[in-house]
Write a protein that holds these residues in place. Sequence first.
Motif, short mmCIF file in Angstrom:
data_model
loop_
_atom_site.label_atom_id
_atom_site.label_comp_id
_atom_site.label_asym_id
_atom_site.label_seq_id
_atom_site.Cartn_x
_atom_site.Cartn_y
_atom_site.Cartn_z
N LEU A 57 42.60 -36.15 3.70
CA LEU A 57 43.72 -36.19 4.64
C LEU A 57 44.00 -37.66 4.95
N ILE A 106 51.29 -25.06 3.04
CA ILE A 106 50.57 -25.99 2.17
C ILE A 106 51.36 -26.11 0.88
N VAL A 131 44.15 -33.39 -4.58
CA VAL A 131 44.31 -32.11 -5.28
C VAL A 131 45.80 -31.89 -5.53
N ASN A 139 38.93 -28.57 -1.71
CA ASN A 139 40.10 -27.85 -2.20
C ASN A 139 41.43 -28.49 -1.80
N ASP A 140 41.44 -29.34 -0.75
CA ASP A 140 42.67 -29.94 -0.28
C ASP A 140 42.80 -31.41 -0.62
N HIS A 182 50.55 -30.45 4.60
CA HIS A 182 50.10 -29.33 5.42
C HIS A 182 50.89 -29.38 6.73
N GLY A 227 39.65 -33.85 6.66
CA GLY A 227 40.55 -32.77 7.02
C GLY A 227 40.27 -32.10 8.34
N ARG A 254 49.14 -29.98 -3.21
CA ARG A 254 48.74 -29.70 -1.83
C ARG A 254 48.95 -30.94 -0.93
N TYR A 281 48.02 -35.28 2.32
CA TYR A 281 46.76 -35.22 1.58
C TYR A 281 46.92 -35.84 0.21
N GLY A 311 38.34 -28.81 8.11
CA GLY A 311 38.88 -29.27 6.85
C GLY A 311 38.13 -28.76 5.64
N ASP A 312 38.82 -28.73 4.50
CA ASP A 312 38.25 -28.31 3.23
C ASP A 312 38.58 -29.37 2.19
#
Length: 441
Positions: A235, A270, A252, A231-232, A258, A208, A255, A249, A227-228
Motif C-alpha cells: 500500500l 479492488i 500485484v 495478494n494485494d 482499493h 495494507g 489491484r 497499491y 492488510g493482505d
Amino acid sequence: MSTSSSSPSTQGGDSDYEGPSSSRSRMRSSNGVWPEPFLEALAFQVAVDASRTIGRLAAAQALSNIFQVCSTWRAISRSDLLWQNLARSIWSAGELLARESWREEYIYRHRTSVNFRSRRYEHATLHFIPTDNNNNDDDGLSCRRLALSDHHLAAGFSDGAVHLFHIPTRLHLSTFYPQHRDRLGRFSSAVSGIILSDARLVFATLDGDIHMAAVNTAAPLRRAHLGDVVNDGALVDFAGCHRWWVGLYAGVPGRAFHIWNGETEELLFIGGTMTDPEAVMGWHLLTEMTGIIGRIRVVRGDMAVACTGLRAMVFHLLNQGVVVWEEEFRRGINIVGTFDAYGDTAMIPDARRVAAVRRVGGMEEVCRFTMREGVSFGCMNGGYGVTWGGGVIRVWEIEHGHYLYNFRERIEDCNALIADERFVAACSDDATIHLWDFGAQ
C-alpha cells in the motif's frame, strides 16, 4: 490561463448556493425592487465568478461593488446564509473556526490568504521524543507522511509510529503504533498515509493495515482493516476524507486501487492497472527506502486523482473506479512527490519540472509554472503551490502561475511536506517538524 466561470449549480457538493428558508424568502411589495433571495443569489454568483476567473481574493472587491449599489443591496451583506455559502464555495470552509458568524469566518479566511500571498507567518518547531526502533541507523526517524486538521497535526514515520500534536499549544499529545503481527519486510509497518480530522485519526501502513483512533478520547487504537500484502502488494499511498478512503497499491497486477466507505469501513472496490509497471518497485519498498512510486488524493465531487512516474488518472469513487481522465507521460517523471490535489484542483508535474494546475472534472488547465532544479516535494492549497528543493521552500500562486517568494527558513533534507489554507508543515531527516502559521492576526 483563466477558466470559464460556472453557475452555482455546477460547483458540486458544498459549493452549491443554498437558498434562504421560506421564512426569509419574502418578496418586496414595492414595484421594481428585486427580492432579497434574488439579490443574495446574484451576489453569490458575482463573487464566485470573480474568484474563478481572477482569483479568490478578487471576490471581496466584487462583493463590495454589489453592496455599494444602494441600501437595499447593502442590506444583503447582513445575511449570514450568504456568507456561509460564500465561505464554503470560495474557501472550502466546512464549519466555523471559533468565529461568531460566517461573515467573520469569510473575512478571517480572506486575510489568511492575504498573509499567505505576502509571506506573513509565524514559524515554530514541534518537539517529541523519538521512538526506540531497536536499530543503529535511525531509519525509524524518517517521516513518511504529514496530515493537518483545523487544530491538529499528525506525523507518520517509517517505524510505524504516528505522532499527534495539538497545533494551538504546539504540544505533543500522543503516539500511536500499529498493532503487532508478523511482518513481511523491514519497512512493512512504515506509515503510507494519514487521514486526519479533529475527531478521528486514520492511518495505513505499507503492508495494507489500516488503523483508527479517536483524537479527543481515551479509546484505544483499533485495526479497521487487516492488510493482505501477498495478494494485494504494498500500500504505497493512502488518502481520503470522512466519506471515502482510497489506497494505491503496487506489487500485484490489476489491484492498484482499493476504495472503502469511510463511514462503514466496508471495502467497496479492488481493481486498476495503473501501478502494474511499478510492481517490482512496490515489493522493494517493504525492505528498503526507495523513491516515491505514486500518490493518490480524494477531491471534491466524489473523485480521486492518482499520479505515478508514468501517468496520471482521475476516477470516480461513487461509480467504483470508473476512469474519467487519463494522461501518459511519454518521457516519465521522477518527481512524483511534487504531485498534489486540493479541493477541486490538482497539481501535476511533468518530466521538464513544469507543474500544470488543473480543475478536476473537466481537467481544464488553470495555469502552469516551472519548478526549480532539484525540487522533490510539492503540495498545494486552494490558492498556492508550495515546493521544496535544495533546502529552500518556494511558493507560487496557482491562479496565474506566478512565483511569489521563498520561506526565510532553510530545511535541509526534507522528506515530507503538506499545506492547507492556514498552515504549511515539513519534516527534515533529523525528525524536526517545522510549522508555518499564516493565520490572520
